[in-house]
Design a protein around this motif. Structure first.
Motif, PDB file in Angstrom:
ATOM      1  N   PRO A  32       3.651  -1.930  11.155  1.00 15.09           N
ATOM      2  CA  PRO A  32       3.768  -3.124  10.301  1.00 15.09           C
ATOM      3  C   PRO A  32       3.469  -2.778   8.846  1.00 15.09           C
ATOM      4  CG  PRO A  32       2.463  -3.597  12.258  1.00 15.09           C
ATOM      5  CD  PRO A  32       2.671  -2.105  12.223  1.00 15.09           C
ATOM      6  N   ASN A  33       4.238  -3.343   7.933  1.00 13.10           N
ATOM      7  CA  ASN A  33       4.048  -3.130   6.497  1.00 13.10           C
ATOM      8  C   ASN A  33       4.004  -1.643   6.139  1.00 13.10           C
ATOM      9  OD1 ASN A  33       3.774  -5.994   5.992  1.00 13.10           O
ATOM     10  ND2 ASN A  33       1.776  -5.793   6.972  1.00 13.10           N
ATOM     11  N   PHE A  34       4.902  -0.862   6.738  1.00 13.23           N
ATOM     12  CA  PHE A  34       4.939   0.583   6.508  1.00 13.23           C
ATOM     13  C   PHE A  34       5.040   0.893   5.016  1.00 13.23           C
ATOM     14  CE2 PHE A  34       7.322   4.582   6.052  1.00 13.23           C
ATOM     15  CZ  PHE A  34       6.441   5.440   6.704  1.00 13.23           C
ATOM     16  N   LYS A  35       4.183   1.800   4.541  1.00 20.73           N
ATOM     17  CA  LYS A  35       4.138   2.195   3.132  1.00 20.73           C
ATOM     18  C   LYS A  35       4.602   3.638   3.017  1.00 20.73           C
ATOM     19  CE  LYS A  35       0.342  -0.980   2.237  1.00 20.73           C
ATOM     20  NZ  LYS A  35       0.272  -1.571   3.582  1.00 20.73           N
ATOM     21  N   GLN A  36       5.881   3.803   2.715  1.00 20.14           N
ATOM     22  CA  GLN A  36       6.483   5.129   2.684  1.00 20.14           C
ATOM     23  C   GLN A  36       5.767   6.061   1.718  1.00 20.14           C
ATOM     24  OE1 GLN A  36      10.784   5.769   3.127  1.00 20.14           O
ATOM     25  NE2 GLN A  36      10.721   6.585   1.038  1.00 20.14           N
ATOM     26  N   ASP A  37       5.353   5.572   0.557  1.00 18.76           N
ATOM     27  CA  ASP A  37       4.701   6.435  -0.423  1.00 18.76           C
ATOM     28  C   ASP A  37       3.385   7.011   0.106  1.00 18.76           C
ATOM     29  OD1 ASP A  37       3.642   3.811  -0.563  1.00 18.76           O
ATOM     30  OD2 ASP A  37       2.839   4.188  -2.567  1.00 18.76           O
ATOM     31  N   PRO A 102      11.548  -0.539   7.102  1.00 18.60           N
ATOM     32  CA  PRO A 102      10.576   0.479   6.681  1.00 18.60           C
ATOM     33  C   PRO A 102       9.926   1.162   7.888  1.00 18.60           C
ATOM     34  CG  PRO A 102      10.313  -1.514   5.381  1.00 18.60           C
ATOM     35  CD  PRO A 102      11.269  -1.850   6.498  1.00 18.60           C
ATOM     36  N   GLY A 103       9.912   2.498   7.863  1.00 20.37           N
ATOM     37  CA  GLY A 103       9.352   3.279   8.960  1.00 20.37           C
ATOM     38  C   GLY A 103      10.362   3.682  10.014  1.00 20.37           C
ATOM     39  N   LEU A 119      11.085   6.814  14.434  1.00 19.51           N
ATOM     40  CA  LEU A 119      10.404   5.543  14.193  1.00 19.51           C
ATOM     41  C   LEU A 119       8.901   5.793  14.106  1.00 19.51           C
ATOM     42  CD1 LEU A 119      12.852   4.918  16.496  1.00 19.51           C
ATOM     43  CD2 LEU A 119      12.179   2.640  15.786  1.00 19.51           C
ATOM     44  N   VAL A 120       8.318   5.502  12.950  1.00 18.52           N
ATOM     45  CA  VAL A 120       6.876   5.616  12.780  1.00 18.52           C
ATOM     46  C   VAL A 120       6.262   4.399  13.459  1.00 18.52           C
ATOM     47  CG1 VAL A 120       4.954   5.811  11.161  1.00 18.52           C
ATOM     48  CG2 VAL A 120       7.186   6.844  10.587  1.00 18.52           C
ATOM     49  N   ARG A 121       5.585   4.615  14.572  1.00 16.37           N
ATOM     50  CA  ARG A 121       5.048   3.507  15.355  1.00 16.37           C
ATOM     51  C   ARG A 121       3.664   3.093  14.891  1.00 16.37           C
ATOM     52  NH1 ARG A 121       7.117   2.506  20.356  1.00 16.37           N
ATOM     53  NH2 ARG A 121       5.848   0.649  20.113  1.00 16.37           N
ATOM     54  N   GLU A 122       2.831   4.085  14.477  1.00 20.10           N
ATOM     55  CA  GLU A 122       1.473   3.758  14.052  1.00 20.10           C
ATOM     56  C   GLU A 122       0.961   4.863  13.147  1.00 20.10           C
ATOM     57  OE1 GLU A 122      -2.949   3.290  16.046  1.00 20.10           O
ATOM     58  OE2 GLU A 122      -1.194   2.848  17.287  1.00 20.10           O
ATOM     59  N   ALA A 129      -0.482  10.011  12.360  1.00 20.77           N
ATOM     60  CA  ALA A 129       0.731   9.208  12.516  1.00 20.77           C
ATOM     61  C   ALA A 129       1.277   9.488  13.908  1.00 20.77           C
ATOM     62  CB  ALA A 129       1.774   9.565  11.458  1.00 20.77           C
ATOM     63  N   MET A 130       1.742   8.439  14.581  1.00 22.48           N
ATOM     64  CA  MET A 130       2.390   8.593  15.878  1.00 22.48           C
ATOM     65  C   MET A 130       3.787   8.015  15.762  1.00 22.48           C
ATOM     66  SD  MET A 130      -0.638   7.808  18.619  1.00 22.48           S
ATOM     67  CE  MET A 130      -1.098   6.225  17.931  1.00 22.48           C
ATOM     68  N   PHE A 131       4.749   8.751  16.238  1.00 22.39           N
ATOM     69  CA  PHE A 131       6.119   8.276  16.155  1.00 22.39           C
ATOM     70  C   PHE A 131       6.925   8.754  17.334  1.00 22.39           C
ATOM     71  CE2 PHE A 131       5.706  12.029  13.511  1.00 22.39           C
ATOM     72  CZ  PHE A 131       6.781  12.818  13.868  1.00 22.39           C
TER      73      PHE A 131
END
Length: 192
Positions: A32-37, A102-103, A119-122, A129-131
């Motif tokens: 949620p609200n993934f922040k790519q930077d 995003p993500g 997919l970045v899950r968490e 990071a888990m994906f």
């Protein structure tokens, strides 16, 4: 990576694995609200999960690799992976293209054929990071993998992160036999 892993390393980041029933794309969520930077920078592959036969055969020989994520044009990400194989360091790169969520990214690598997703899950951005990655068409359609990245080769909360990843992998349909935590070898992944 350890000698003889050859094509496995393509998996260390993005090869996808066979035989697992995966949720429909619309059912898979991202951070949620993934922040790519905040996702940019250096990561180490610490855990992998797959039920593919070749993975089961090679998992004892696998070791940690280093991935560097940098910003590219139009919201894409450059992903550069370095690992040790045989007697040398191997490096390869992918362009992760945004999907509009995003993500959630798509990528293509001619050697693998077909289209793939990541997919970045968490993530907490600072430690882990888990994906998941999977193939959506082509010869590897339906192939699937879960991954744990850490910012450090030796995370402070190693036991907790391993258990968090184990739970995550189980939630994706993997068993304990499908999960491996990678050891560090230092070669190629330590900064010079």
């Amino acid at each position: 990576m350890a000698a003889g892993n050859g094509p496995w390393m393509a998996l260390a980041l993005l090869t996808l694995l066979a035989g697992l029933q995966t949720p429909a794309l619309s059912e898979v969520s991202v951070q949620p609200n993934f922040k790519q930077d905040q996702f940019l920078g250096r990561w180490f592959t610490k855990g992998l999960a797959s039920n593919a036969t070749w993975f089961q055969e090679k998992k004892a020989k696998l070791s940690m690799c280093k991935s560097v994520v940098t910003a590219a044009e139009d919201g894409a990400l450059n992903l550069t992976v370095t690992y040790f194989r045989d007697t040398q360091c191997i490096t390869w790169s992918l362009l992760l293209e945004p999907t509009g969520t995003p993500g959630h990214y798509r990528y293509n690598k001619p050697k693998w054929g077909g289209n793939h997703e990541l997919l970045v899950r968490e993530t907490d951005y600072d430690q882990y990071a888990m994906f998941i990655t999977r193939s959506t068409n082509g010869p590897d359609e339906g192939l699937f993998m879960a991954m744990l990245y850490t910012r450090s080769q030796d995370p402070v909360a190693k036991k907790e992160l391993n258990e968090k990843f184990r739970s995550f992998a189980h939630s994706q349909g993997f068993t304990d036999e499908d999960i491996v935590f990678l050891h560090k070898i230092g070669k190629c992944i330590d900064d010079q």
